[in-house]
Design a protein around this motif. Structure first.
Motif, PDB file in Angstrom:
ATOM      1  N   GLY A   1     -19.273   3.668   6.341  1.00 20.63           N
ATOM      2  CA  GLY A   1     -18.477   2.339   5.831  1.00 20.63           C
ATOM      3  C   GLY A   1     -17.292   1.895   4.857  1.00 20.63           C
ATOM      4  N   LEU A   2     -17.339   2.661   3.638  1.00 23.86           N
ATOM      5  CA  LEU A   2     -16.958   2.150   2.396  1.00 23.86           C
ATOM      6  C   LEU A   2     -15.816   3.157   2.602  1.00 23.86           C
ATOM      7  N   LEU A   3     -16.121   4.100   2.699  1.00 25.09           N
ATOM      8  CA  LEU A   3     -14.284   5.119   2.918  1.00 25.09           C
ATOM      9  C   LEU A   3     -13.958   4.758   4.278  1.00 25.09           C
ATOM     10  N   THR A   4     -14.197   4.518   5.216  1.00 21.45           N
ATOM     11  CA  THR A   4     -13.776   3.750   5.932  1.00 21.45           C
ATOM     12  C   THR A   4     -12.900   2.686   5.480  1.00 21.45           C
ATOM     13  N   GLY A   5     -13.787   1.588   5.292  1.00 20.46           N
ATOM     14  CA  GLY A   5     -12.264   0.918   4.749  1.00 20.46           C
ATOM     15  C   GLY A   5     -11.205   1.370   3.996  1.00 20.46           C
ATOM     16  N   LEU A   6     -11.448   2.623   3.219  1.00 15.92           N
ATOM     17  CA  LEU A   6     -10.753   2.865   2.068  1.00 15.92           C
ATOM     18  C   LEU A   6      -9.808   3.618   3.002  1.00 15.92           C
ATOM     19  N   ALA A   7     -10.105   4.243   4.146  1.00 14.57           N
ATOM     20  CA  ALA A   7      -9.064   5.261   5.160  1.00 14.57           C
ATOM     21  C   ALA A   7      -8.509   3.768   5.794  1.00 14.57           C
ATOM     22  N   ALA A   8      -9.000   3.473   5.538  1.00 14.69           N
ATOM     23  CA  ALA A   8      -7.508   1.850   6.641  1.00 14.69           C
ATOM     24  C   ALA A   8      -7.053   1.885   5.722  1.00 14.69           C
ATOM     25  N   CYS A   9      -7.067   1.868   4.731  1.00 17.10           N
ATOM     26  CA  CYS A   9      -6.061   1.815   4.007  1.00 17.10           C
ATOM     27  C   CYS A   9      -4.845   2.475   3.931  1.00 17.10           C
ATOM     28  N   PHE A  10      -5.122   4.303   3.932  1.00 17.53           N
ATOM     29  CA  PHE A  10      -4.253   5.513   4.165  1.00 17.53           C
ATOM     30  C   PHE A  10      -3.640   5.074   5.757  1.00 17.53           C
ATOM     31  N   VAL A  11      -4.402   4.355   6.926  1.00 21.64           N
ATOM     32  CA  VAL A  11      -3.796   4.421   7.452  1.00 21.64           C
ATOM     33  C   VAL A  11      -2.776   3.027   7.834  1.00 21.64           C
ATOM     34  N   ILE A  12      -2.587   2.216   7.168  1.00 21.49           N
ATOM     35  CA  ILE A  12      -1.399   0.818   7.362  1.00 21.49           C
ATOM     36  C   ILE A  12      -0.371   1.726   5.860  1.00 21.49           C
ATOM     37  N   ALA A  13      -1.384   2.699   5.040  1.00 16.78           N
ATOM     38  CA  ALA A  13       0.654   3.081   4.901  1.00 16.78           C
ATOM     39  C   ALA A  13       0.755   3.816   4.846  1.00 16.78           C
TER      40      ALA A  13
ATOM     41  N   LEU B   1       1.176  -1.236   0.015  1.00 16.97           N
ATOM     42  CA  LEU B   1       0.468  -0.437   0.114  1.00 16.97           C
ATOM     43  C   LEU B   1       0.955   0.919   0.231  1.00 16.97           C
ATOM     44  N   ALA B   2       2.326   1.314  -0.364  1.00 12.95           N
ATOM     45  CA  ALA B   2       3.262   1.866  -0.291  1.00 12.95           C
ATOM     46  C   ALA B   2       2.883   3.403  -1.219  1.00 12.95           C
ATOM     47  N   VAL B   3       1.796   3.304  -2.412  1.00 19.05           N
ATOM     48  CA  VAL B   3       1.383   3.623  -2.954  1.00 19.05           C
ATOM     49  C   VAL B   3       0.671   5.261  -2.346  1.00 19.05           C
ATOM     50  N   PHE B   4       0.216   4.859  -0.796  1.00 18.85           N
ATOM     51  CA  PHE B   4      -1.291   5.877  -0.456  1.00 18.85           C
ATOM     52  C   PHE B   4      -0.377   6.085   0.750  1.00 18.85           C
ATOM     53  N   GLY B   5       1.214   5.794   0.585  1.00 15.72           N
ATOM     54  CA  GLY B   5       2.200   6.652   1.493  1.00 15.72           C
ATOM     55  C   GLY B   5       2.543   7.633   1.493  1.00 15.72           C
ATOM     56  N   ARG B   6       3.773   7.671   2.572  1.00 15.83           N
ATOM     57  CA  ARG B   6       3.973   9.540   1.821  1.00 15.83           C
ATOM     58  C   ARG B   6       4.924   9.089   1.858  1.00 15.83           C
ATOM     59  N   GLY B   7       5.863   8.398   1.392  1.00 14.49           N
ATOM     60  CA  GLY B   7       7.252   8.555   0.093  1.00 14.49           C
ATOM     61  C   GLY B   7       7.125   7.993  -0.924  1.00 14.49           C
ATOM     62  N   GLU B   8       8.564   8.264  -2.054  1.00 13.84           N
ATOM     63  CA  GLU B   8       8.493   8.809  -3.291  1.00 13.84           C
ATOM     64  C   GLU B   8       7.421   7.956  -3.946  1.00 13.84           C
ATOM     65  N   ALA B   9       6.899   6.220  -3.485  1.00  9.93           N
ATOM     66  CA  ALA B   9       6.032   5.403  -4.404  1.00  9.93           C
ATOM     67  C   ALA B   9       4.422   6.113  -3.542  1.00  9.93           C
ATOM     68  N   GLY B  10       4.689   7.469  -3.103  1.00 10.19           N
ATOM     69  CA  GLY B  10       2.705   7.811  -2.194  1.00 10.19           C
ATOM     70  C   GLY B  10       2.804   9.386  -2.941  1.00 10.19           C
ATOM     71  N   ARG B  11       4.016   9.774  -4.481  1.00  9.98           N
ATOM     72  CA  ARG B  11       3.669  10.591  -4.741  1.00  9.98           C
ATOM     73  C   ARG B  11       3.352  11.143  -5.912  1.00  9.98           C
ATOM     74  N   THR B  12       2.898  12.340  -6.186  1.00 11.18           N
ATOM     75  CA  THR B  12       2.772  12.528  -7.407  1.00 11.18           C
ATOM     76  C   THR B  12       3.178  14.040  -7.697  1.00 11.18           C
ATOM     77  N   LEU B  13       4.348  14.855  -7.930  1.00 12.03           N
ATOM     78  CA  LEU B  13       5.221  16.323  -8.236  1.00 12.03           C
ATOM     79  C   LEU B  13       5.069  16.638  -6.442  1.00 12.03           C
ATOM     80  N   GLY B  14       5.266  15.942  -5.669  1.00 11.17           N
ATOM     81  CA  GLY B  14       5.167  15.933  -4.667  1.00 11.17           C
ATOM     82  C   GLY B  14       4.181  16.018  -3.373  1.00 11.17           C
ATOM     83  N   VAL B  15       2.942  15.727  -4.377  1.00 11.47           N
ATOM     84  CA  VAL B  15       1.326  15.493  -3.771  1.00 11.47           C
ATOM     85  C   VAL B  15       1.111  14.682  -3.316  1.00 11.47           C
ATOM     86  N   PRO B  16       1.315  13.946  -1.960  1.00 10.28           N
ATOM     87  CA  PRO B  16       0.399  12.610  -1.520  1.00 10.28           C
ATOM     88  C   PRO B  16      -1.195  11.943  -2.080  1.00 10.28           C
ATOM     89  N   HIS B  17      -0.656  10.698  -2.560  1.00 12.83           N
ATOM     90  CA  HIS B  17      -1.606  10.030  -3.673  1.00 12.83           C
ATOM     91  C   HIS B  17      -3.198  10.049  -2.562  1.00 12.83           C
TER      92      HIS B  17
END
Length: 346
Positions: free
Chosen positions: A246-258, A176-192
C-alpha cells in the motif's frame, strides 16, 4: 520445515550438514542472480538492439525517458507485489488504490495548493492505510488474499469514482513535476521516478535477502504452518507485506499523476494490477509463494514496458502488446512449474 530453513542460502552443505537441509535453504533464498534473471537481461538486450535497428528513434531520449517513466510506477508496485506473492498471497486491489490516492492528491493540490512534501506524504499514508485494511482482513480474518483483495478492489474503485464525482480533475498544478518526464523530472537525463524506484528496489532486495524478517517471508510462503512452529510471527509478517504494498502504491500514484497531463480521468490506474503481477511472474517469482526476486521483478517490468513501447513505435496494433505479454507470462509460469516438479522429484 525446520528452523534451519530460515537461514540464508549458501553453497555446498558443510561437514555434518544434511544435504536435504541445504536443498531446503536453497528453496528459501535463491542465488544473488538467478538463471531466469540472466535470461531476462539477454532478452531485453536483444529486444533493444532489434528495436534500435528497426526504429532508430528508439534509443533516443525522446523514447527511452518516457519508457522509464512509464515503467517506474509498475515496477514500484511490483516490488510490493513481490513481497506479497512470496508470502503466498496476492493483491489485485492496487489499481483501485492508485485511483483513490491519485484523485485525493490531485484534488488536494488543486483545491488547497498542497506542496510537494504534503502531496507525497498524503498519497503514501493513504496507500498504507488501504494496504493495512487488506492486511488485517487477510492476516487476521484468515480469508484467502484473492477473495479479500478482489472485494476491496471493487470498494476502492467505488470510493475513487465517488471522489471523482463523475467528472475529471482539471488544472492540476505541476507540484509533482519532479517525478515527471520533463526537465524538472530528470537528472543527467535519467528520470527521478526511475531512480527512486531503483533505490526502493535495492532496499527491498537487501531486506528480503539479508534480514531475519525478510527471510521469514520466504518461509511463510514455503509453509506457513511450519514457519509458525519455528517461531515466525506469521500474521504480523503478512500484515506488513500488504502495508508495504500500500505504501509503495501510494508513492506510485504520485508518479502516475506526474507522468500525465494537467487532467486526471476516472480511469487512472486501470490495468496496473495486471501489469505489476505480470512483471512479478515474468521476473521469476513463484505464484505459489516461497520464492521470488525483486531484481527479477524490475527486469520483468522493463521487459513488459519495452514490449509495449516497441509495439507502439513499430506502428503495430496495441492489442499485440497484450498478446506478447500474455505469452511471456505463460512461459514464465510454465518454467516455474517445471522447476517445482524437478525439485519434488530430485
Amino acid at each position: 520445515m525446520s528452523s534451519s530453513t530460515l537461514r540464508p542460502a549458501g553453497g555446498a552443505p558443510s561437514a555434518g550438514q544434511p544435504e536435504h537441509t541445504a536443498r531446503a535453504r536453497g528453496r528459501v533464498l535463491p542465488f544473488p542472480i538467478t538463471g531466469q534473471e540472466v535470461v531476462l537481461i539477454v532478452v531485453i538486450a536483444v529486444l533493444w538492439v532489434a528495436l534500435a535497428l528497426t526504429t532508430p528513434a528508439f534509443l533516443t531520449s525522446g523514447s527511452i525517458v518516457p519508457l522509464l517513466v512509464a515503467m517506474a510506477p509498475v515496477a514500484l508496485i511490483g516490488v510490493g507485489m513481490t513481497v506479497v506473492i512470496i508470502t503466498g498471497g496476492i493483491d489485485v486491489s492496487v489499481a483501485g488504490m492508485v485511483m483513490v490516492c491519485a484523485v485525493v492528491v490531485a484534488r488536494a493540490m488543486v483545491e488547497s495548493g498542497a506542496p510537494l512534501p504534503v502531496a507525497v506524504l498524503l498519497s503514501v499514508a493513504l496507500g498504507g492505510l488501504l494496504g493495512l485494511a487488506n492486511g488485517v482482513l487477510i492476516a487476521y480474518g484468515r480469508v484467502h488474499a484473492i477473495i479479500i483483495t478482489f472485494g476491496t478492489a471493487n470498494l476502492f474503485r467505488f470510493l475513487g469514482l465517488q471522489l471523482f464525482g463523475g467528472t475529471t480533475v482539471d488544472n492540476i498544478p505541476g507540484t509533482l513535476a519532479v517525478f515527471g518526464r520533463g526537465e524538472a523530472g530528470r537528472t543527467l537525463g535519467v528520470p527521478h521516478s526511475f531512480l527512486i524506484m531503483l533505490v526502493v528496489a535495492a532496499a527491498a532486495w537487501y531486506y528480503l535477502r539479508h534480514t531475519p524478517s525478510g527471510r521469514h517471508l520466504y518461509a511463510i510462503g514455503g509453509d506457513a504452518d511450519a514457519a509458525r512452529l519455528a517461531g515466525v510471527k506469521v500474521q504480523r509478517r503478512v500484515l506488513s507485506a500488504y502495508v508495504l504494498t500500500g505504501l509503495l502504491t501510494g508513492l506510485a500514484a504520485c508518479f502516475v499523476i506526474a507522468r500525465g497531463t494537467s487532467t486526471l480521468a476516472p480511469n487512472v490506474g486501470a490495468g496496473m494490477e495486471l501489469a505489476a503481477i505480470a512483471a512479478v511472474v515474468i521476473g521469476g517469482t513463484s505464484i505459489m509463494g516461497g520464492r521470488g526476486s525483486v531484481l527479477g521483478t524490475v527486469l520483468g517490468a522493463l521487459l513488459v514496458q519495452t514490449v509495449t513501447s516497441g509495439v507502439t513505435q513499430l506502428g503495430w496494433r496495441s492489442q499485440l502488446a497484450s498478446l506478447f505479454v500474455g505469452i511471456l507470462i505463460l512461459i514464465a509460469v510454465g518454467a516455474d512449474l517445471l522447476r517445482e516438479r524437478t525439485r519434488r522429484t530430485a
